[in-house]
Scaffold this active site. Structure first.
Site, PDB file in Angstrom:
ATOM      1  N   ASP A 265      -2.512  10.648  -8.305  1.00 18.75           N
ATOM      2  CA  ASP A 265      -1.200  10.632  -9.509  1.00 18.75           C
ATOM      3  C   ASP A 265       0.042  10.947  -9.406  1.00 18.75           C
ATOM      4  O   ASP A 265       1.114  11.055  -9.500  1.00 18.75           O
ATOM      5  CB  ASP A 265      -2.720  11.381 -11.040  1.00 18.75           C
ATOM      6  CG  ASP A 265      -1.149  11.906 -11.762  1.00 18.75           C
ATOM      7  OD1 ASP A 265      -1.116  10.837 -12.331  1.00 18.75           O
ATOM      8  OD2 ASP A 265      -1.324  12.765 -11.802  1.00 18.75           O
TER       9      ASP A 265
ATOM     10  N   GLU B 179      -5.671   5.396  -8.363  1.00 18.82           N
ATOM     11  CA  GLU B 179      -5.127   6.145  -8.509  1.00 18.82           C
ATOM     12  C   GLU B 179      -4.968   6.810  -6.889  1.00 18.82           C
ATOM     13  O   GLU B 179      -4.534   7.541  -6.050  1.00 18.82           O
ATOM     14  CB  GLU B 179      -4.778   7.169  -9.636  1.00 18.82           C
ATOM     15  CG  GLU B 179      -3.908   7.358 -10.252  1.00 18.82           C
ATOM     16  CD  GLU B 179      -3.466   7.775 -11.987  1.00 18.82           C
ATOM     17  OE1 GLU B 179      -3.080   8.262 -12.247  1.00 18.82           O
ATOM     18  OE2 GLU B 179      -5.300   8.354 -11.969  1.00 18.82           O
TER      19      GLU B 179
END
Lengths: 246, 246
Positions: free
Chosen positions: B68, B138
């Site tokens: 992320d 992610e």
């Protein structure tokens, strides 16, 4: 030799101000700048800067946006490697405590950036701009990244920014919101109550929604994969709303 | 030759599952993995994974946290360079629309990651886990970063993730929250009203605080350096509270 390094030749034409700035940068970053203009821009805080070109105000806000992202990812990796057995909730929380405005203000003072800013805005009262040091630190990170690339910028962040954090101290104060809010309620003589509002998800992956009420009135909410995490989150939001120092 | 490249020799000992996975990774990422274990871990979603070692649950949540952050900084730079004349508010907003869960779910489907996940959890119902595709994307970014470093990972994100975004379309729907909330109020026959609550700061650097009221009751707040920005922010928060699709 990287082409951008040729920019260093500009140093021959530096005026007095630029020479001093380049020296300051070397002192803070560990190496003389390639493109000094990036660093000049990083010092132009939106609240103070008066310059404009073609009606566009010159400010470091775009560099701050970029620096914030780069700083975030370097700190994320630092914590990821430092704490191999901690979960992502802990890592996220610790990171947000490291890159918050107040912490960055302190670092800016420690590395001497505050002095550079004060010289830049000599005679102006900087007290009205609480976050100017931290904001400018982020913009400086953005400038270093654009000037020297990720690897150099990462080294700069690790060796010259993160080194000033007392990570153990940060961790000890992490996740203490619930006790802060309880402390506050006792002082203010209010009654606080955590109410479980909803549980969603399946057996293995639950999400709890908790509401924090003060004297029966809902103040804040929090979500989390456990009841405890949801309560912490609600307490954290309450601390923010009530401006309780953490 | 980088030492980590030697890990590729492990490929000789891959079993059938590992061979298939390595091929899938090559297809998605553009190069065979050095350390396949990272990619295996990136597929273990917390809501579904049942494995554990020494009581510690094996999941991709830590990789997701790292991915992320890396994704955020690459997208930040991409937008910074693509829009040299837009302010940081626009960049921040556009970025948050690009890396939101729903957008990442769609990308995961486009690059074929959803198929890999479905194969991994054959026979299990994935519909209950709405965000599994985006979360895993992610985590995959995190795995690529640890396996191959920033430069490679950045190339992977730019060429194989960001390329799927219709950035113009995202921008056109950006900052449209106010019209969304007005639309909603007309449909629901409610009266909405933006109230200016406070203005702080000095002459050059103002901060506006706006409250959005529905039928006279405060629903959300927004801050910004202009009245318009503060209203947008308040409208955005209201859209989130009311679950209005944007």
């Amino acid at each position: 030799m990287k082409l951008s390094r040729l920019l260093r030749l500009q140093a021959i034409f530096y005026d007095k101000y630029e020479k001093r700035l380049a020296d300051s940068i070397k002192h803070m970053v560990g190496s003389k700048p390639f493109n000094l203009n990036l660093y000049k821009l990083s010092l132009k805080h939106a609240s103070i800067s008066e310059e404009s070109i073609n009606g566009l105000k010159i400010s470091n806000e775009r560099l701050e946006y970029l620096g914030d992202a780069i700083l975030g990812s370097v700190v994320a990796e630092f914590l990821f490697l430092k704490f191999p057995f901690r979960d992502e909730g802990f890592l996220t929380e610790t990171r947000s405590r490291m890159v918050n405005r107040e912490a960055l203000n302190q670092i800016a003072i420690k590395i001497g950036l505050s002095k550079v800013i004060e010289k830049e805005y000599k005679g102006k009262n900087l007290n009205a701009h609480k976050s100017i040091f931290g904001d400018t630190l982020e913009a400086l990170v953005g400038a270093v990244y654009l000037d020297r690339g990720y690897a150099f910028c990462k080294k700069f962040i690790l060796k010259r920014i993160i080194i000033h954090f007392d990570v153990d101290d940060i961790i000890n104060t992490t996740a203490n919101f619930k006790s802060k809010i309880i402390e506050w309620s006792q002082k203010e003589n209010k009654e606080i109550d955590f109410k479980m509002v909803a549980v969603s998800g399946n057996q293995r992956f639950k999400e709890f929604l908790v509401e924090l009420c003060v004297d029966g009135n809902p103040l804040s909410e929090g979500k989390g994969s456990t009841k405890k995490k949801a309560e912490q989150e609600a307490a954290k939001n309450a601390c923010e709303k009530l401006n309780i120092a953490i």
